[in-house]
Design a protein around this motif. Sequence first.
Motif, PDB file in Angstrom:
ATOM      1  N   ALA A  47       0.882  -1.197  -0.070  1.00 23.87           N
ATOM      2  CA  ALA A  47      -0.056  -0.261   0.068  1.00 23.87           C
ATOM      3  C   ALA A  47       0.744   1.273   0.186  1.00 23.87           C
ATOM      4  CB  ALA A  47      -0.921   0.041   1.116  1.00 23.87           C
ATOM      5  N   ALA A  48       1.919   1.168   0.796  1.00 30.27           N
ATOM      6  CA  ALA A  48       2.845   2.240   0.667  1.00 30.27           C
ATOM      7  C   ALA A  48       3.621   2.506  -0.560  1.00 30.27           C
ATOM      8  CB  ALA A  48       3.828   2.369   1.612  1.00 30.27           C
ATOM      9  N   ARG A  49       3.912   1.669  -1.381  1.00 33.92           N
ATOM     10  CA  ARG A  49       4.458   1.794  -2.660  1.00 33.92           C
ATOM     11  C   ARG A  49       3.533   2.350  -3.582  1.00 33.92           C
ATOM     12  NH1 ARG A  49       3.961  -0.930  -6.806  1.00 33.92           N
ATOM     13  NH2 ARG A  49       3.287  -3.062  -5.629  1.00 33.92           N
ATOM     14  N   ASP A  50       2.274   1.594  -3.422  1.00 34.92           N
ATOM     15  CA  ASP A  50       1.399   2.173  -4.402  1.00 34.92           C
ATOM     16  C   ASP A  50       1.150   3.573  -4.266  1.00 34.92           C
ATOM     17  OD1 ASP A  50      -0.849   1.542  -6.313  1.00 34.92           O
ATOM     18  OD2 ASP A  50      -2.197   2.126  -4.750  1.00 34.92           O
ATOM     19  N   TYR A  51       0.831   4.168  -2.835  1.00 34.68           N
ATOM     20  CA  TYR A  51       0.397   5.262  -2.742  1.00 34.68           C
ATOM     21  C   TYR A  51       1.531   6.268  -2.995  1.00 34.68           C
ATOM     22  CZ  TYR A  51      -0.795   9.398   0.295  1.00 34.68           C
ATOM     23  OH  TYR A  51      -1.396  10.649   0.543  1.00 34.68           O
ATOM     24  N   PHE A  54      -8.698   6.818   5.247  1.00 39.04           N
ATOM     25  CA  PHE A  54      -9.626   6.546   4.073  1.00 39.04           C
ATOM     26  C   PHE A  54      -9.537   7.513   2.745  1.00 39.04           C
ATOM     27  CE2 PHE A  54     -13.743   5.999   1.864  1.00 39.04           C
ATOM     28  CZ  PHE A  54     -13.959   4.577   1.669  1.00 39.04           C
ATOM     29  N   ASP A  55      -9.876   8.519   3.084  1.00 40.37           N
ATOM     30  CA  ASP A  55      -9.605   9.653   2.039  1.00 40.37           C
ATOM     31  C   ASP A  55      -8.282   9.610   1.373  1.00 40.37           C
ATOM     32  OD1 ASP A  55     -12.230  10.729   2.259  1.00 40.37           O
ATOM     33  OD2 ASP A  55     -11.729  11.696   3.959  1.00 40.37           O
ATOM     34  N   ALA A  56      -7.157   9.682   2.189  1.00 47.27           N
ATOM     35  CA  ALA A  56      -5.829   9.625   1.724  1.00 47.27           C
ATOM     36  C   ALA A  56      -5.540   8.393   0.777  1.00 47.27           C
ATOM     37  CB  ALA A  56      -4.972   9.614   2.857  1.00 47.27           C
ATOM     38  N   LEU A  57      -6.043   7.319   1.164  1.00 47.30           N
ATOM     39  CA  LEU A  57      -5.768   6.066   0.283  1.00 47.30           C
ATOM     40  C   LEU A  57      -6.608   5.996  -1.119  1.00 47.30           C
ATOM     41  CD1 LEU A  57      -5.667   3.448   3.158  1.00 47.30           C
ATOM     42  CD2 LEU A  57      -3.826   3.911   1.676  1.00 47.30           C
ATOM     43  N   LEU A  58      -7.651   6.580  -1.021  1.00 44.80           N
ATOM     44  CA  LEU A  58      -8.396   6.732  -2.188  1.00 44.80           C
ATOM     45  C   LEU A  58      -8.436   7.907  -2.961  1.00 44.80           C
ATOM     46  CD1 LEU A  58     -11.537   4.744  -0.827  1.00 44.80           C
ATOM     47  CD2 LEU A  58      -9.693   3.874  -2.047  1.00 44.80           C
ATOM     48  N   CYS A  59      -7.838   9.054  -2.617  1.00 42.78           N
ATOM     49  CA  CYS A  59      -7.780  10.297  -3.385  1.00 42.78           C
ATOM     50  C   CYS A  59      -7.284   9.933  -4.693  1.00 42.78           C
ATOM     51  CB  CYS A  59      -7.169  11.287  -2.605  1.00 42.78           C
ATOM     52  SG  CYS A  59      -5.373  11.290  -2.369  1.00 42.78           S
TER      53      CYS A  59
END
Length: 180
Positions: A41-45, A169-174
């Motif tokens: 998730a960190a790499r993707d973000y 939640f917002d940070a992951l999906l923005c």
Amino acid sequence: MWYPPKVTQAPSEPISKEEAKRQCSVLHDDDDALFDALIAAARDYVERYCNTPLATQTIELKCDAFCDFDRLPLAPVQSVTSIAYVATDGTEATVAPGDFEGRFDGLEASIIPAYGKQWPVPRNGSRITLTAVVGYQPMPPSIKHAMLLWIADAYEQRESKEVPGWSAFDALLCNHRRGA
């Protein structure tokens, strides 16, 4: 015009589970599956935040014309594997490696014809396919540190903590939202 990239060889994660656990001062193995998920998730973000691939991976990109090669949509580029196109007679063709030159200057990348060469003429309406190896090698320490900070924060705040007007939640999906 460039079309969305297709990953043909997935990246290996740039941060090991041991590094992530050390950042979080975790000595047990109970949360190993969680750390695997947090690393991905960190790499993707960070890739979406920076709009650049981090870890070495092979991608396939398609465009409409060779003039699009003046600025590649992904960088850093490590190497070009192939440039394929459909010739005017309808046959599949590739540009010989000696007929082009990569200019991979950090986050700005382009491909130009080699000295004395010119781009071939593709069939009208066909797409040109660029296969390349992209990503950092090695990854800049500041990006790795930012990922470790993100992992530690996500591990400590496993619940969606509400910040005024913004949540995890917002940070992951923005970066996945599509405009209306």
